[in-house]
Design a protein around this motif. Structure first.
Motif, PDB file in Angstrom:
ATOM      1  N   TYR A 189     -72.101 -78.259 -34.326  1.00 53.90           N
ATOM      2  CA  TYR A 189     -71.255 -77.710 -33.270  1.00 53.90           C
ATOM      3  C   TYR A 189     -70.272 -76.731 -33.922  1.00 53.90           C
ATOM      4  O   TYR A 189     -69.609 -77.066 -34.913  1.00 53.90           O
ATOM      5  N   ALA A 190     -70.197 -75.526 -33.377  1.00 55.57           N
ATOM      6  CA  ALA A 190     -69.410 -74.477 -34.018  1.00 55.57           C
ATOM      7  C   ALA A 190     -68.706 -73.625 -32.982  1.00 55.57           C
ATOM      8  O   ALA A 190     -69.155 -73.508 -31.839  1.00 55.57           O
ATOM      9  N   MET A 191     -67.598 -73.043 -33.393  1.00 54.00           N
ATOM     10  CA  MET A 191     -66.834 -72.140 -32.539  1.00 54.00           C
ATOM     11  C   MET A 191     -66.556 -70.850 -33.311  1.00 54.00           C
ATOM     12  O   MET A 191     -66.018 -70.882 -34.410  1.00 54.00           O
ATOM     13  N   ILE A 192     -66.970 -69.730 -32.730  1.00 54.16           N
ATOM     14  CA  ILE A 192     -66.659 -68.418 -33.278  1.00 54.16           C
ATOM     15  C   ILE A 192     -65.462 -67.879 -32.509  1.00 54.16           C
ATOM     16  O   ILE A 192     -65.422 -67.957 -31.278  1.00 54.16           O
ATOM     17  N   TYR A 193     -64.495 -67.352 -33.230  1.00 53.99           N
ATOM     18  CA  TYR A 193     -63.263 -66.903 -32.579  1.00 53.99           C
ATOM     19  C   TYR A 193     -62.756 -65.630 -33.237  1.00 53.99           C
ATOM     20  O   TYR A 193     -63.084 -65.336 -34.400  1.00 53.99           O
ATOM     21  N   PRO A 194     -61.954 -64.825 -32.532  1.00 56.43           N
ATOM     22  CA  PRO A 194     -61.419 -63.588 -33.117  1.00 56.43           C
ATOM     23  C   PRO A 194     -60.421 -63.910 -34.233  1.00 56.43           C
ATOM     24  O   PRO A 194     -59.482 -64.688 -34.032  1.00 56.43           O
ATOM     25  N   ALA A 195     -60.630 -63.339 -35.397  1.00 55.17           N
ATOM     26  CA  ALA A 195     -59.727 -63.561 -36.519  1.00 55.17           C
ATOM     27  C   ALA A 195     -58.393 -62.877 -36.282  1.00 55.17           C
ATOM     28  O   ALA A 195     -58.317 -61.833 -35.634  1.00 55.17           O
ATOM     29  N   ARG A 196     -57.353 -63.463 -36.823  1.00 53.23           N
ATOM     30  CA  ARG A 196     -56.046 -62.822 -36.796  1.00 53.23           C
ATOM     31  C   ARG A 196     -56.076 -61.603 -37.719  1.00 53.23           C
ATOM     32  O   ARG A 196     -56.828 -61.554 -38.667  1.00 53.23           O
ATOM     33  N   GLY A 197     -55.235 -60.624 -37.429  1.00 52.52           N
ATOM     34  CA  GLY A 197     -55.120 -59.479 -38.322  1.00 52.52           C
ATOM     35  C   GLY A 197     -56.094 -58.367 -38.039  1.00 52.52           C
ATOM     36  O   GLY A 197     -56.225 -57.434 -38.838  1.00 52.52           O
ATOM     37  N   ILE A 198     -56.813 -58.437 -36.891  1.00 51.84           N
ATOM     38  CA  ILE A 198     -57.749 -57.376 -36.538  1.00 51.84           C
ATOM     39  C   ILE A 198     -57.071 -56.323 -35.674  1.00 51.84           C
ATOM     40  O   ILE A 198     -57.631 -55.292 -35.374  1.00 51.84           O
ATOM     41  N   ALA A 199     -55.832 -56.572 -35.282  1.00 47.93           N
ATOM     42  CA  ALA A 199     -55.131 -55.631 -34.401  1.00 47.93           C
ATOM     43  C   ALA A 199     -55.035 -54.264 -35.049  1.00 47.93           C
ATOM     44  O   ALA A 199     -55.197 -54.109 -36.256  1.00 47.93           O
ATOM     45  N   ALA A 200     -54.803 -53.283 -34.230  1.00 46.98           N
ATOM     46  CA  ALA A 200     -54.711 -51.908 -34.734  1.00 46.98           C
ATOM     47  C   ALA A 200     -53.682 -51.823 -35.849  1.00 46.98           C
ATOM     48  O   ALA A 200     -52.653 -52.489 -35.830  1.00 46.98           O
ATOM     49  N   ALA A 201     -53.972 -51.009 -36.832  1.00 43.52           N
ATOM     50  CA  ALA A 201     -53.080 -50.852 -37.970  1.00 43.52           C
ATOM     51  C   ALA A 201     -51.734 -50.307 -37.516  1.00 43.52           C
ATOM     52  O   ALA A 201     -51.648 -49.516 -36.594  1.00 43.52           O
ATOM     53  N   PRO A 202     -50.647 -50.690 -38.202  1.00 40.46           N
ATOM     54  CA  PRO A 202     -49.343 -50.136 -37.872  1.00 40.46           C
ATOM     55  C   PRO A 202     -49.316 -48.634 -38.078  1.00 40.46           C
ATOM     56  O   PRO A 202     -50.207 -48.066 -38.694  1.00 40.46           O
ATOM     57  N   GLU A 203     -48.265 -48.006 -37.613  1.00 37.45           N
ATOM     58  CA  GLU A 203     -48.162 -46.555 -37.708  1.00 37.45           C
ATOM     59  C   GLU A 203     -47.701 -46.136 -39.104  1.00 37.45           C
ATOM     60  O   GLU A 203     -47.593 -46.949 -40.012  1.00 37.45           O
ATOM     61  N   ALA A 204     -47.411 -44.836 -39.281  1.00 39.60           N
ATOM     62  CA  ALA A 204     -47.054 -44.306 -40.589  1.00 39.60           C
ATOM     63  C   ALA A 204     -45.831 -45.029 -41.154  1.00 39.60           C
ATOM     64  O   ALA A 204     -44.978 -45.507 -40.410  1.00 39.60           O
ATOM     65  N   PRO A 205     -45.740 -45.111 -42.481  1.00 35.98           N
ATOM     66  CA  PRO A 205     -44.620 -45.837 -43.095  1.00 35.98           C
ATOM     67  C   PRO A 205     -43.268 -45.295 -42.664  1.00 35.98           C
ATOM     68  O   PRO A 205     -43.081 -44.094 -42.504  1.00 35.98           O
ATOM     69  N   ASP A 206     -42.343 -46.207 -42.507  1.00 31.59           N
ATOM     70  CA  ASP A 206     -40.972 -45.819 -42.231  1.00 31.59           C
ATOM     71  C   ASP A 206     -40.451 -45.029 -43.436  1.00 31.59           C
ATOM     72  O   ASP A 206     -40.524 -45.477 -44.572  1.00 31.59           O
ATOM     73  N   ALA A 207     -39.942 -43.832 -43.189  1.00 30.14           N
ATOM     74  CA  ALA A 207     -39.561 -42.935 -44.287  1.00 30.14           C
ATOM     75  C   ALA A 207     -38.480 -43.543 -45.167  1.00 30.14           C
ATOM     76  O   ALA A 207     -38.540 -43.458 -46.397  1.00 30.14           O
ATOM     77  N   ASP A 208     -37.486 -44.181 -44.558  1.00 30.40           N
ATOM     78  CA  ASP A 208     -36.388 -44.737 -45.345  1.00 30.40           C
ATOM     79  C   ASP A 208     -36.862 -45.892 -46.214  1.00 30.40           C
ATOM     80  O   ASP A 208     -36.488 -45.992 -47.387  1.00 30.40           O
ATOM     81  N   LEU A 209     -37.677 -46.767 -45.629  1.00 33.01           N
ATOM     82  CA  LEU A 209     -38.170 -47.902 -46.406  1.00 33.01           C
ATOM     83  C   LEU A 209     -39.078 -47.418 -47.534  1.00 33.01           C
ATOM     84  O   LEU A 209     -39.002 -47.901 -48.672  1.00 33.01           O
ATOM     85  N   SER A 210     -39.949 -46.455 -47.254  1.00 36.90           N
ATOM     86  CA  SER A 210     -40.835 -45.916 -48.283  1.00 36.90           C
ATOM     87  C   SER A 210     -40.038 -45.251 -49.395  1.00 36.90           C
ATOM     88  O   SER A 210     -40.389 -45.356 -50.575  1.00 36.90           O
ATOM     89  N   SER A 211     -38.960 -44.580 -49.031  1.00 37.47           N
ATOM     90  CA  SER A 211     -38.108 -43.957 -50.049  1.00 37.47           C
ATOM     91  C   SER A 211     -37.431 -45.007 -50.903  1.00 37.47           C
ATOM     92  O   SER A 211     -37.214 -44.806 -52.105  1.00 37.47           O
ATOM     93  N   LEU A 212     -37.111 -46.124 -50.292  1.00 37.19           N
ATOM     94  CA  LEU A 212     -36.390 -47.188 -51.000  1.00 37.19           C
ATOM     95  C   LEU A 212     -37.291 -47.941 -51.967  1.00 37.19           C
ATOM     96  O   LEU A 212     -36.942 -48.144 -53.137  1.00 37.19           O
ATOM     97  N   ILE A 213     -38.469 -48.359 -51.512  1.00 41.47           N
ATOM     98  CA  ILE A 213     -39.306 -49.208 -52.357  1.00 41.47           C
ATOM     99  C   ILE A 213     -40.670 -48.613 -52.662  1.00 41.47           C
ATOM    100  O   ILE A 213     -41.447 -49.198 -53.421  1.00 41.47           O
ATOM    101  N   GLY A 214     -40.983 -47.446 -52.070  1.00 37.68           N
ATOM    102  CA  GLY A 214     -42.285 -46.832 -52.294  1.00 37.68           C
ATOM    103  C   GLY A 214     -43.251 -47.176 -51.165  1.00 37.68           C
ATOM    104  O   GLY A 214     -43.199 -48.263 -50.586  1.00 37.68           O
ATOM    105  N   ARG A 215     -44.140 -46.231 -50.863  1.00 40.89           N
ATOM    106  CA  ARG A 215     -45.033 -46.400 -49.717  1.00 40.89           C
ATOM    107  C   ARG A 215     -45.977 -47.582 -49.902  1.00 40.89           C
ATOM    108  O   ARG A 215     -46.196 -48.361 -48.972  1.00 40.89           O
ATOM    109  N   SER A 216     -46.564 -47.727 -51.095  1.00 35.00           N
ATOM    110  CA  SER A 216     -47.521 -48.821 -51.311  1.00 35.00           C
ATOM    111  C   SER A 216     -46.858 -50.178 -51.145  1.00 35.00           C
ATOM    112  O   SER A 216     -47.444 -51.099 -50.570  1.00 35.00           O
ATOM    113  N   ARG A 217     -45.641 -50.308 -51.637  1.00 34.12           N
ATOM    114  CA  ARG A 217     -44.948 -51.600 -51.509  1.00 34.12           C
ATOM    115  C   ARG A 217     -44.545 -51.853 -50.058  1.00 34.12           C
ATOM    116  O   ARG A 217     -44.551 -53.008 -49.605  1.00 34.12           O
ATOM    117  N   ALA A 218     -44.207 -50.779 -49.337  1.00 34.37           N
ATOM    118  CA  ALA A 218     -43.923 -50.939 -47.908  1.00 34.37           C
ATOM    119  C   ALA A 218     -45.172 -51.395 -47.164  1.00 34.37           C
ATOM    120  O   ALA A 218     -45.111 -52.239 -46.265  1.00 34.37           O
TER     121      ALA A 218
END
Length: 329
Positions: A231-260
């Motif tokens: 007996y098994a259940m297939i379900y939608p995985a978490r984290g499939i939602a649309a990707a967030p938008e472009a990095p916040d400029a201030d946060l990226s400037s503070l810690i770098g885009r990859s770390r953001a």
């Protein structure tokens, strides 16, 4: 319908990831049988390649007659149940190829008795080479399309398994089923209630547990309640939602885009390897960013078996609030 469970079922239940089943689900999306949703860009990128695969392997079209249908109008042999959390595609495909022809024809005939299909499709599905043809078709689909994105899809599924399996082990059924689907409800009397018209009547796990299979392509739940399968259940995985938008400029400037980006992804815990796959970076580069974020107290790591799961700290949550980084293309 309802599924009655016992304390033994809680212990026996397990989670698994099936690359072959995900290949089948992906084919429904690529063929337009299921809505692309957040995979729209991915479908557009691979649409012409998919058409080429179908031209070379007409069995893919025929597979649509015996899979992805409402109720019991589906065969079992093209999607054998995974035996481990990370069974390789090649292992599942070998199990599929080992299906006795008599069994395949019996399952196909049962489905075709309920469906009208063109004579050419019927002839292919009831022909002597149907198992080989279907296996070859799915292998081509995997090799030419799915395998290229599998590290990212696998990372999403692994992260879901770690999070939800932890809930099940620590807090029980209610916590594991929470937010799994609006059509799934836990009754404290010891039953899982499913809002599914195609299946009726109560079922019992009988101490064998339930097999949970997260999917990157399914937008709703599906259940296997046949004796040929656990007996098994297939379900939608978490984290499939649309990707967030472009990095916040201030946060990226503070810690770098990859770390953001990493901070944004760690809304759900993940390992370094999973983060690298999700962000399409090397493991080494991702590891350096993770180490820096950990040293500054923005994330924390918890060892689970051989892996370390990273999650945001309250400081990391406060910093990322309002920042909306996107994955690297």
């Amino acid at each position: 319908m309802s599924i009655e469970v016992t304390p033994q079922d809680l212990v026996a239940s397990r989670f698994a990831i099936s690359p072959l089943i995900e290949t089948m689900h992906a084919q429904w999306v690529l063929a337009g049988r299921a809505e692309a949703g957040v995979h729209g860009q991915w479908v557009r990128r691979w649409r012409e390649t998919y058409r080429e695969v179908v031209r070379d392997h007409p069995a893919l079209r025929a597979a649509g007659a015996i899979s992805g249908n409402m109720g019991d109008a589906n065969v079992d042999f093209i999607a054998p149940p995974p035996t481990t959390v990370d069974v390789p595609f090649e292992g599942e495909l070998s199990s599929m190829r080992a299906t006795p022809l008599e069994q395949a024809h019996e399952e196909i005939a049962r489905v075709l008795a309920e469906r009208r299909v063109p004579d050419g499709v019927r002839d292919l599905l009831l022909g002597p080479d149907v198992v080989e043809l279907l296996a070859d078709a799915y292998e081509a689909l995997w090799t030419k399309i799915i395998s290229h994105e599998w590290p990212r899809f696998r990372a999403i599924l692994q992260r879901d398994v770690a999070q939800r399996a932890g809930r099940l082990a620590a807090y029980g059924w209610e916590a594991a089923l929470e937010d799994l689907s609006p059509r799934v409800h836990w009754q404290r009397s010891g039953r899982i209630e499913l809002e599914m018209r195609s299946i009726s009547g109560p079922r019992r796990l009988g101490g064998k547990g339930l097999l949970f299979l997260p999917s990157a392509f399914m937008r709703t739940i599906a259940v296997y309640l046949e004796d040929a399968w656990p007996y098994a259940m297939i379900y939608p995985a978490r984290g499939i939602a649309a990707a967030p938008e472009a990095p916040d400029a201030d946060l990226s400037s503070l810690i770098g885009r990859s770390r953001a980006l990493i901070l944004a992804e760690l809304a759900e815990p993940a390992t370094t390897t999973q983060l690298a796959a999700l962000l399409r970076q090397s493991v080494g580069t991702t590891g350096e960013h993770v180490a820096a974020l950990r040293r500054t107290g923005l994330i924390t790591g918890t060892r689970t078996g051989r892996s370390v799961l990273y999650a945001r700290t309250p400081l990391g949550d406060a910093l990322i609030k309002g920042a909306r980084p996107s994955r690297v293309e």
